[in-house]
Design an enzyme around this catalytic site. Structure first.
Site, PDB file in Angstrom:
ATOM      1  N   LYS A   1       1.093  -1.158   0.059  1.00 56.47           N
ATOM      2  CA  LYS A   1      -0.091   0.004   0.122  1.00 56.47           C
ATOM      3  C   LYS A   1       0.776   1.287   0.071  1.00 56.47           C
ATOM      4  O   LYS A   1       1.437   1.640   0.879  1.00 56.47           O
ATOM      5  CB  LYS A   1      -0.703  -0.029   1.236  1.00 56.47           C
ATOM      6  CG  LYS A   1      -2.291   0.852   1.088  1.00 56.47           C
ATOM      7  CD  LYS A   1      -2.188   2.204   0.725  1.00 56.47           C
ATOM      8  CE  LYS A   1      -1.863   2.895   1.734  1.00 56.47           C
ATOM      9  NZ  LYS A   1      -1.865   4.560   1.487  1.00 56.47           N
TER      10      LYS A   1
ATOM     11  N   SER B   1       5.531   7.793   9.329  1.00 55.55           N
ATOM     12  CA  SER B   1       5.638   8.554  10.575  1.00 55.55           C
ATOM     13  C   SER B   1       5.297   7.798  11.930  1.00 55.55           C
ATOM     14  O   SER B   1       4.858   6.906  12.077  1.00 55.55           O
ATOM     15  CB  SER B   1       4.476   9.762  10.646  1.00 55.55           C
ATOM     16  OG  SER B   1       3.222   9.577  10.744  1.00 55.55           O
TER      17      SER B   1
ATOM     18  N   GLU C   1      10.051   1.440  10.430  1.00 55.22           N
ATOM     19  CA  GLU C   1      10.792   2.483  10.212  1.00 55.22           C
ATOM     20  C   GLU C   1      10.175   3.870  10.146  1.00 55.22           C
ATOM     21  O   GLU C   1       9.590   4.269   9.343  1.00 55.22           O
ATOM     22  CB  GLU C   1      11.434   2.245   8.831  1.00 55.22           C
ATOM     23  CG  GLU C   1      12.827   1.161   8.774  1.00 55.22           C
ATOM     24  CD  GLU C   1      13.320   0.780   7.223  1.00 55.22           C
ATOM     25  OE1 GLU C   1      13.385  -0.380   7.066  1.00 55.22           O
ATOM     26  OE2 GLU C   1      13.074   1.712   6.418  1.00 55.22           O
TER      27      GLU C   1
ATOM     28  N   CYS D   1      13.768  10.437   6.095  1.00 61.71           N
ATOM     29  CA  CYS D   1      13.573   9.957   7.681  1.00 61.71           C
ATOM     30  C   CYS D   1      15.256  10.334   8.351  1.00 61.71           C
ATOM     31  O   CYS D   1      15.109  10.769   9.552  1.00 61.71           O
ATOM     32  CB  CYS D   1      13.551   8.598   7.739  1.00 61.71           C
ATOM     33  SG  CYS D   1      14.588   7.432   6.787  1.00 61.71           S
TER      34      CYS D   1
ATOM     35  N   GLU E   1       9.703  16.362  14.346  1.00 63.21           N
ATOM     36  CA  GLU E   1      10.192  16.253  12.960  1.00 63.21           C
ATOM     37  C   GLU E   1       9.339  16.985  11.995  1.00 63.21           C
ATOM     38  O   GLU E   1       8.165  17.039  11.905  1.00 63.21           O
ATOM     39  CB  GLU E   1       9.760  14.606  12.541  1.00 63.21           C
ATOM     40  CG  GLU E   1      10.505  14.290  11.100  1.00 63.21           C
ATOM     41  CD  GLU E   1      10.032  12.806  10.834  1.00 63.21           C
ATOM     42  OE1 GLU E   1       9.271  12.345  10.747  1.00 63.21           O
ATOM     43  OE2 GLU E   1      11.089  12.085  10.564  1.00 63.21           O
TER      44      GLU E   1
HETATM   45  P1  NAI Z   1       1.960   8.608   7.419  1.00 62.85           P
HETATM   46  O1  NAI Z   1       3.008   7.978   8.218  1.00 62.85           O
HETATM   47  O2  NAI Z   1       0.577   8.636   7.805  1.00 62.85           O
HETATM   48  O3  NAI Z   1       1.904   7.891   5.913  1.00 62.85           O
HETATM   49  C1  NAI Z   1       2.606   6.661   5.594  1.00 62.85           C
HETATM   50  C2  NAI Z   1       1.954   5.679   4.946  1.00 62.85           C
HETATM   51  O4  NAI Z   1       1.234   5.280   6.029  1.00 62.85           O
HETATM   52  C3  NAI Z   1       1.207   6.033   3.510  1.00 62.85           C
HETATM   53  O5  NAI Z   1       1.079   4.846   2.654  1.00 62.85           O
HETATM   54  C4  NAI Z   1      -0.249   6.202   4.377  1.00 62.85           C
HETATM   55  O6  NAI Z   1      -1.331   6.166   3.387  1.00 62.85           O
HETATM   56  C5  NAI Z   1      -0.069   5.272   5.482  1.00 62.85           C
HETATM   57  N1  NAI Z   1      -1.136   5.167   6.406  1.00 62.85           N
HETATM   58  C6  NAI Z   1      -1.723   6.445   7.143  1.00 62.85           C
HETATM   59  N2  NAI Z   1      -2.461   6.215   7.997  1.00 62.85           N
HETATM   60  C7  NAI Z   1      -2.691   4.691   8.079  1.00 62.85           C
HETATM   61  C8  NAI Z   1      -3.323   4.075   8.813  1.00 62.85           C
HETATM   62  N3  NAI Z   1      -4.285   4.260   9.590  1.00 62.85           N
HETATM   63  N4  NAI Z   1      -3.181   2.456   8.598  1.00 62.85           N
HETATM   64  C9  NAI Z   1      -2.491   2.171   7.786  1.00 62.85           C
HETATM   65  N5  NAI Z   1      -1.730   3.015   6.913  1.00 62.85           N
HETATM   66  C10 NAI Z   1      -1.699   4.132   7.045  1.00 62.85           C
HETATM   67  O7  NAI Z   1       2.719  10.041   7.163  1.00 62.85           O
HETATM   68  P2  NAI Z   1       2.205  11.293   6.383  1.00 62.85           P
HETATM   69  O8  NAI Z   1       0.894  11.447   7.205  1.00 62.85           O
HETATM   70  O9  NAI Z   1       2.124  11.441   5.009  1.00 62.85           O
HETATM   71  O10 NAI Z   1       3.124  12.426   6.909  1.00 62.85           O
HETATM   72  C11 NAI Z   1       3.413  13.261   7.971  1.00 62.85           C
HETATM   73  C12 NAI Z   1       4.498  13.136   8.518  1.00 62.85           C
HETATM   74  O11 NAI Z   1       5.011  11.960   8.837  1.00 62.85           O
HETATM   75  C13 NAI Z   1       5.758  14.047   8.010  1.00 62.85           C
HETATM   76  O12 NAI Z   1       5.522  15.273   8.077  1.00 62.85           O
HETATM   77  C14 NAI Z   1       6.774  13.254   8.226  1.00 62.85           C
HETATM   78  O13 NAI Z   1       6.904  14.129   9.495  1.00 62.85           O
HETATM   79  C15 NAI Z   1       6.498  11.958   8.846  1.00 62.85           C
HETATM   80  N6  NAI Z   1       6.879  10.806   8.056  1.00 62.85           N
HETATM   81  C16 NAI Z   1       8.178  10.444   7.925  1.00 62.85           C
HETATM   82  C17 NAI Z   1       8.851   9.380   7.129  1.00 62.85           C
HETATM   83  C18 NAI Z   1       9.846   8.706   7.194  1.00 62.85           C
HETATM   84  O14 NAI Z   1      10.533   8.357   6.552  1.00 62.85           O
HETATM   85  N7  NAI Z   1      10.537   8.911   8.574  1.00 62.85           N
HETATM   86  C19 NAI Z   1       8.055   9.028   5.798  1.00 62.85           C
HETATM   87  C20 NAI Z   1       6.828  10.028   5.474  1.00 62.85           C
HETATM   88  C21 NAI Z   1       6.229  11.029   6.353  1.00 62.85           C
END
Ligand code: NAI
Ligand code: MG
Length: 507
Positions: free
Chosen positions: A180, A234, A255, A290, A396
């Site tokens: 996903k 996140s 991660e 990250c 972050e």
């Molecule tokens: P997110 O962690 O919500 O999204 C990452 C993945 O998780 C996406 O595929 C999303 O559709 C999925 N996801 C979201 N909610 C979910 C749920 N309830 N169940 C299963 N999957 C779910 O990150 P988002 O909201 O896009 O970004 C917000 C913040 O997260 C960013 O500003 C950043 O600080 C952090 N982030 C950190 C990353 C890293 O590699 N450390 C990567 C992306 C975001």
């Protein structure tokens, strides 16, 4: 504009070897973040689509697990070659979809992803177990087996690199996969699915379902047909996914985010440190990494000099169209992330940080080019703070915004470095070999770089501590993430021995 608009590309899910729209017909917009305009649409999938994908992966699992590992390796090598042959197209799609510069996508992620697939291919036939001789006629042995269907959730900042790394590891180990990707940027991953059949991978071995986190993501996490989960994203969502997975007693490898310290000691090679610190937070993913070195700890004797050099370096960076091969830094990936970073640019000064350089956003950053006026631009920015407890030092931000913190002694540097809930990575710049070793030991993180930064390689284990995640991926150990251990007891003598209570244990 409608879905049939010829100027807007439409991508499909990849289920059981076929390109399929969402069952409900729903579509999500994918925006080109350098213009702010919709350029593509992707399926807004629901639980029924996830069901289809899991069913296809389950059906494909028995044949894939019993495919000889050397044959799995051949198919993965063919996939790697197909990725390399299509590197230009894939990189262009990703740079358009999430604004990651071509220097990163074409220069690193796609060719690196192909090599990562090949590395995992080479591991496929090197999975071995142990033999434990218990005396007499009893032999116990261990074997590593695939889980079955694994669910993989990936974010939007480097989708192709993560897709290639995670899926090739899971496949090499004999699992089948449902991915996903993130709704904000998944076109490159959906486009890459066409190469799976070209490489000869069987239908159903890899399935990709696009959709939102709360709908498609949660359906995958909750699905009883999924044996194991990997999540990158996140910390907040990682916590939510872990809670859901716990209901089904599923293990999730995580991660997550970071607030990594990059420490500049006064004996550092300041030229190298300047380039390394800038590369850790500004260029490449515009800080959307990250491992971004978002806290720059600078020893007080070189504070002025180093921040002056960093400002000059940042001013010389080319910020603009991510698909221009000479661009150093692109826009933020989507409107929500842009809003989040702008909010931190306002918060910093309110809570006592001083903007040393940068801070501008929007069209001011890219100047005259009208095509880029609606993009999500943030200038390379450095704030100075003296208190590591500020929110801009603890949270972050995920953009090209670093905080500079002065320190006096080495011990003070490590205390500030570790004063965070995160533990993903850290860096130190020094000419002292003694201090380099002390920094490696003192920084409480999964990766520590000395006189370099933001290096990730498929052959080197990578993972976080504290709120940044758990077990490492990559390297030979990384394959273990996708394998479960079984112990086998074999009684080779006859007649079979009765159970022996004196062997201890319970169960
Ligand atoms: P997110 O962690 O919500 O999204 C990452 C993945 O998780 C996406 O595929 C999303 O559709 C999925 N996801 C979201 N909610 C979910 C749920 N309830 N169940 C299963 N999957 C779910 O990150 P988002 O909201 O896009 O970004 C917000 C913040 O997260 C960013 O500003 C950043 O600080 C952090 N982030 C950190 C990353 C890293 O590699 N450390 C990567 C992306 C975001
Ligand atoms: Mg996009």
């Amino acid at each position: 504009m409608t879905a049939a608009d010829p100027h807007i590309a439409e991508f499909h899910n990849h289920i059981d070897g076929e390109a399929r729209p969402a069952r409900g017909g729903g579509l999500l917009d994918s925006v080109d973040p350098s213009t702010g305009r919709v350029w593509a649409r992707v399926p807004d999938s629901g639980a029924a689509d996830v069901d289809d994908a899991v069913a296809a992966a389950r059906a494909a699992f028995p044949a894939w697990r019993s495919t000889p590992p050397a044959r799995r390796a051949d198919l993965l090598r063919a996939w790697s070659a197909a990725v390399l042959a299509h590197a230009d197209d894939l990189a262009a799609i990703e740079s358009r979809d999430n604004g990651r510069v071509l220097k990163e996508t074409r220069g690193g992620d796609v060719p690196g992803g192909a090599l990562n697939i090949r590395y995992n291919a080479e591991l496929a036939d090197k999975v071995t177990g142990d033999t434990v001789h218990l005396g007499g006629a009893t032999v116990a042995s261990t074997r590593y087996e695939p889980f079955g269907v694994v669910g993989v959730i990936i974010p939007w900042n480097a989708p192709l690199a993560m897709f290639f790394a995670k899926v090739s590891g899971a496949l090499a180990a004999g699992n089948t996969v449902v991915v996903k990707p993130a709704e904000q940027a998944c076109c490159s991953v959906l486009a890459a699915c066409g190469l799976l059949a070209e490489a000869g991978l069987p239908p159903g071995a890899v399935n990709v379902v696009s959709g939102t986190g709360p709908v498609a993501g949660e359906a995958l996490v909750d699905h009883p047909g999924v044996a194991r989960l990997h999540f990158t994203g996140s910390t907040a969502t990682g916590r939510r996914v872990t809670r859901h997975a716990a209901a089904g007693l599923k293990n999730v490898s995580l991660e997550l985010g970071g607030k990594s310290p990059n420490i500049v000691f006064d004996d550092a090679d300041l030229d190298a440190a300047t380039a390394g610190v800038a590369g850790g937070i500004f260029t490449g993913g515009a800080g959307q990494a990250c491992v971004a070195g978002s806290r720059v700890l600078i020893q007080e004797g070189v504070f002025e000099e180093f921040t002056r050099r960093l400002r000059a370096h940042a001013a010389a960076l080319r910020v603009g169209d991510p698909r221009d091969p000479s661009t150093d830094m692109g826009p933020l990936a989507f409107a929500g992330q842009y809003d989040k970073v702008r909010a931190y640019l306002e918060l910093g000064p309110r809570e006592g940080a001083e903007i040393l350089f940068g801070g501008r956003t929007g069209r001011e950053v890219v100047g005259a080019d009208p095509a880029l006026a609606g993009g999500y631009w943030v200038e390379p920015t450095l704030m100075a703070a003296t208190d590591n407890r500020l929110r801009v030092c603890q949270e972050e931000i995920f953009g090209p915004v670093a905080v500079a913190l002065p320190f006096r002694t080495e011990d003070e540097a490590y205390a500030i470095a570790n004063d965070t809930v995160y533990g993903l990575a850290g860096g130190a710049w020094t000419r002292s070999l003694d201090r380099a070793h002390r920094a490696v030991a003192a920084i409480d993180a999964g990766t520590v770089w000395i006189n370099t930064y933001r290096r990730i390689h498929w052959a080197v284990p990578f993972g976080g501590r504290k709120h940044s995640g758990d077990r490492p991926s990559n390297g030979a150990e990384g394959l273990r993430e996708w394998l479960t251990l079984k112990a086998a007891w074999i009684e080779v003598g006859a007649p079979p021995a009765p159970p022996r209570p004196t062997e201890g244990g319970a169960g």
